[in-house]
Design an enzyme around this catalytic site. Structure first.
Site, PDB file in Angstrom:
ATOM      1  N   HIS A   1      -2.948   6.860   2.936  1.00 29.04           N
ATOM      2  CA  HIS A   1      -3.603   5.524   2.592  1.00 29.04           C
ATOM      3  C   HIS A   1      -4.763   5.194   3.266  1.00 29.04           C
ATOM      4  O   HIS A   1      -5.023   5.307   4.455  1.00 29.04           O
ATOM      5  CB  HIS A   1      -2.528   4.459   2.834  1.00 29.04           C
ATOM      6  CG  HIS A   1      -3.037   2.965   2.573  1.00 29.04           C
ATOM      7  ND1 HIS A   1      -3.470   2.542   1.298  1.00 29.04           N
ATOM      8  CD2 HIS A   1      -3.105   2.026   3.510  1.00 29.04           C
ATOM      9  CE1 HIS A   1      -4.054   1.549   1.323  1.00 29.04           C
ATOM     10  NE2 HIS A   1      -3.578   1.051   2.634  1.00 29.04           N
TER      11      HIS A   1
ATOM     12  N   ASN B   1     -10.405  -0.278   0.574  1.00 19.48           N
ATOM     13  CA  ASN B   1      -8.821  -0.106   0.581  1.00 19.48           C
ATOM     14  C   ASN B   1      -8.611  -0.729  -0.868  1.00 19.48           C
ATOM     15  O   ASN B   1      -8.538  -1.812  -1.057  1.00 19.48           O
ATOM     16  CB  ASN B   1      -8.363  -1.061   1.628  1.00 19.48           C
ATOM     17  CG  ASN B   1      -6.857  -0.907   1.814  1.00 19.48           C
ATOM     18  OD1 ASN B   1      -6.148  -0.767   0.867  1.00 19.48           O
ATOM     19  ND2 ASN B   1      -6.308  -1.520   2.887  1.00 19.48           N
TER      20      ASN B   1
ATOM     21  N   CYS C   1       0.763  -1.123   0.293  1.00 22.75           N
ATOM     22  CA  CYS C   1       0.040   0.034   0.145  1.00 22.75           C
ATOM     23  C   CYS C   1       0.819   1.442   0.070  1.00 22.75           C
ATOM     24  O   CYS C   1       0.412   2.415  -0.085  1.00 22.75           O
ATOM     25  CB  CYS C   1      -0.819  -0.064   1.180  1.00 22.75           C
ATOM     26  SG  CYS C   1      -2.049  -1.374   1.245  1.00 22.75           S
TER      27      CYS C   1
HETATM   28  C1  COA Z   1      -9.658  -6.138  10.381  1.00 26.30           C
HETATM   29  C2  COA Z   1     -10.472  -5.282  11.611  1.00 26.30           C
HETATM   30  C3  COA Z   1     -11.412  -4.430  11.154  1.00 26.30           C
HETATM   31  C4  COA Z   1     -10.852  -6.266  12.362  1.00 26.30           C
HETATM   32  O1  COA Z   1     -11.423  -5.879  13.445  1.00 26.30           O
HETATM   33  P1  COA Z   1     -10.793  -6.264  15.039  1.00 26.30           P
HETATM   34  O2  COA Z   1     -11.550  -5.605  15.732  1.00 26.30           O
HETATM   35  O3  COA Z   1      -9.512  -6.283  14.799  1.00 26.30           O
HETATM   36  O4  COA Z   1     -11.547  -7.690  14.798  1.00 26.30           O
HETATM   37  P2  COA Z   1     -10.766  -9.126  15.276  1.00 26.30           P
HETATM   38  O5  COA Z   1     -10.116  -9.608  14.277  1.00 26.30           O
HETATM   39  O6  COA Z   1     -10.204  -9.088  16.465  1.00 26.30           O
HETATM   40  O7  COA Z   1     -12.090  -9.882  15.378  1.00 26.30           O
HETATM   41  C5  COA Z   1     -13.214  -9.687  16.365  1.00 26.30           C
HETATM   42  C6  COA Z   1     -14.318 -10.480  16.198  1.00 26.30           C
HETATM   43  O8  COA Z   1     -15.145 -10.018  15.056  1.00 26.30           O
HETATM   44  C7  COA Z   1     -15.429 -11.233  14.362  1.00 26.30           C
HETATM   45  N1  COA Z   1     -15.326 -10.747  12.800  1.00 26.30           N
HETATM   46  C8  COA Z   1     -14.159 -10.782  12.145  1.00 26.30           C
HETATM   47  N2  COA Z   1     -14.656 -10.199  10.974  1.00 26.30           N
HETATM   48  C9  COA Z   1     -15.983 -10.138  11.045  1.00 26.30           C
HETATM   49  C10 COA Z   1     -16.920  -9.480  10.140  1.00 26.30           C
HETATM   50  N3  COA Z   1     -16.662  -9.295   8.776  1.00 26.30           N
HETATM   51  N4  COA Z   1     -18.151  -9.517  10.559  1.00 26.30           N
HETATM   52  C11 COA Z   1     -18.723  -9.669  11.950  1.00 26.30           C
HETATM   53  N5  COA Z   1     -17.512 -10.126  12.758  1.00 26.30           N
HETATM   54  C12 COA Z   1     -16.279 -10.166  12.252  1.00 26.30           C
HETATM   55  C13 COA Z   1     -14.156 -12.118  14.587  1.00 26.30           C
HETATM   56  O9  COA Z   1     -14.479 -13.445  14.275  1.00 26.30           O
HETATM   57  C14 COA Z   1     -14.038 -11.906  16.088  1.00 26.30           C
HETATM   58  O10 COA Z   1     -14.965 -12.821  16.803  1.00 26.30           O
HETATM   59  P3  COA Z   1     -14.750 -13.331  18.209  1.00 26.30           P
HETATM   60  O11 COA Z   1     -14.152 -12.184  19.072  1.00 26.30           O
HETATM   61  O12 COA Z   1     -15.989 -14.100  18.478  1.00 26.30           O
HETATM   62  O13 COA Z   1     -13.414 -14.280  17.837  1.00 26.30           O
HETATM   63  C15 COA Z   1      -9.072  -4.545  12.165  1.00 26.30           C
HETATM   64  O14 COA Z   1      -8.078  -5.299  12.617  1.00 26.30           O
HETATM   65  C16 COA Z   1      -8.558  -3.354  11.268  1.00 26.30           C
HETATM   66  O15 COA Z   1      -8.877  -2.588  10.760  1.00 26.30           O
HETATM   67  N6  COA Z   1      -7.227  -3.777  11.018  1.00 26.30           N
HETATM   68  C17 COA Z   1      -6.456  -2.963  10.335  1.00 26.30           C
HETATM   69  C18 COA Z   1      -6.708  -3.618   8.839  1.00 26.30           C
HETATM   70  C19 COA Z   1      -6.069  -2.653   7.636  1.00 26.30           C
HETATM   71  O16 COA Z   1      -6.010  -1.601   7.732  1.00 26.30           O
HETATM   72  N7  COA Z   1      -5.645  -3.542   6.773  1.00 26.30           N
HETATM   73  C20 COA Z   1      -5.013  -2.791   5.570  1.00 26.30           C
HETATM   74  C21 COA Z   1      -3.477  -2.668   6.046  1.00 26.30           C
HETATM   75  S1  COA Z   1      -2.750  -1.783   4.628  1.00 26.30           S
END
Ligand code: COA
Length: 351
Positions: A276, A307, A140
């Site tokens: 980004h 993204n 990215c």
């Molecule tokens: C991806 C992101 C939104 C996930 O949010 P999070 O709060 O970290 O979520 P987690 O992965 O810890 O999951 C939390 C819970 O939500 C659930 N979950 C994951 N995806 C889900 C979805 N699409 N819908 C509903 N629940 C979801 C998981 O299963 C987990 O459940 P559990 O607690 O029962 O195990 C977050 O981590 C994020 O934004 N990270 C950065 C991503 C990014 O910017 N990437 C690009 C880099 S350039």
């Protein structure tokens, strides 16, 4: 004629170098962004539609990422086709002929052929017949890497005009049924033309990489292991969401700060902040860490574009210009960060 150092027959040793003076590159100059163009795929995919096949909700996706919809490319909207459209628009915006371009840089992680690189084909389709062309893989952060290289090429006199394209078809990389990743990516392309200027229009880049975190944004397996054993699922894009979130939220603001210092600009002097488009919460955390004044417009294209990795900054720049938020000639802070992990930031004068 380049100096040659013949090996002497008797001794087999190389004689002392002649130290001949080599020709200097063309005329060096300051550089700036001269033109901007984008391509956004036709198909809009809302959270509601996505949630008809992944186990999630519009509310969960919006609150965790800020994304409400994204564009997913259709089969005819290839990486090359989107890149050519964006690049042609950028050339028209700059008023520069394709034949005058000296280098075409394509920043992407979603060109799925190892050989050849895609940039030469894009240059050919554009009619950039006098250009060197190559692909750049910096996740990215690829677009900001390309801008840094383009600036230095103009500074060094290697090229008069450089086309930097950020383009992605991330939907080719993801498992569309994986609810942890399927809601994040979008497809699209954005391009800028960099050319000579009387005053500096692209500040020094602040960039880096941390390969110890290479597994944080990666693939479920590599293509060779899949070729050797195709019985399992094909490789898909994967990430450790929380690790990426922490790294981006807390380590990227100091990088942006250093890019401001390198350009001799303070946050109060900015006309726009164009990070980004990874996640709206990451953007908000960076705004707080930078102490960005409330009246500085911030790119939030992620809400409608998702993204788009290397394409996200030029796409966001175009939306801000179209909406009247980021005027031509304004001063903007750019920062890209992602797979590698890699990052790059610079201050630019907007095209
Ligand atoms: C991806 C992101 C939104 C996930 O949010 P999070 O709060 O970290 O979520 P987690 O992965 O810890 O999951 C939390 C819970 O939500 C659930 N979950 C994951 N995806 C889900 C979805 N699409 N819908 C509903 N629940 C979801 C998981 O299963 C987990 O459940 P559990 O607690 O029962 O195990 C977050 O981590 C994020 O934004 N990270 C950065 C991503 C990014 O910017 N990437 C690009 C880099 S350039």
């Amino acid at each position: 004629m380049p100096a040659q150092t013949p090996v002497t027959e008797q001794s087999g040793r190389t004689p002392a170098p002649t130290g001949r003076e080599l020709a200097a590159p063309g005329q060096a100059s300051h550089a700036r962004l001269l033109g901007l163009g984008v391509y956004r795929p036709r198909r809009v995919l809302t959270n509601q539609e996505l949630c008809t096949w992944i186990d999630s909700t519009d509310e969960w996706i919006r609150t965790r990422s800020g994304i409400t919809e994204r564009r997913w490319a259709e089969p005819d909207e290839t990486l090359a086709a989107m890149s050519v459209q964006a690049a042609a628009a950028a050339l028209a915006d700059a008023g520069i002929a394709a034949a005058d371009v000296g280098c075409v840089i394509l920043a992407t992680v979603s060109h799925l052929e190892q050989t050849p690189a895609l940039a030469p084909q894009i240059a050919h389709q554009l009619g950039a017949v006098n250009a060197a062309a190559f692909d750049l893989s910096a996740g990215c952060a690829g677009f900001c890497h390309g801008v840094a290289l383009g600036r230095d090429m103009i500074h060094g006199g290697t090229a008069r005009y450089v086309l930097v394209i950020g383009a992605e078809r991330l939907t080719d990389l993801i498992d569309k049924n994986d609810r942890a990743t399927a809601f994040i990516p979008g497809d699209g392309a954005g391009a800028v033309v960099i050319g000579p200027a009387e005053r500096p229009g692209i500040g020094p880049v602040v960039w880096g990489a941390d390969g110890s975190l290479s597994g944080v944004i990666s693939q479920t397996r590599d293509w060779k292991s899949f070729a050797d054993d195709p019985s399992g699922p094909r490789p898909f894009w994967q990430m450790s969401g929380q690790q990426v979130f922490r790294w981006a939220s807390y380590e990227m603001a100091p990088v942006a700060q250093r890019a401001l210092q390198a350009a001799g600009i303070t946050v109060d002097e900015l006309d726009a902040f164009i990070p980004h488009q990874a996640n709206m919460r990451i953007i908000d955390t960076m705004i707080r860490a930078l102490k960005l004044p409330a009246d500085v417009p911030v790119a939030r294209d992620i809400a409608e574009a998702g993204n788009t990795s290397a394409a996200s900054i030029p796409l966001a720049m175009e939306r801000m210009r179209r909406d009247g938020q980021a005027p031509r000639g304004g001063t903007a802070l750019l920062i890209g960060f992602g797979a590698g992990l890699s990052y790059a930031a610079q201050v630019v004068t907007l095209p």
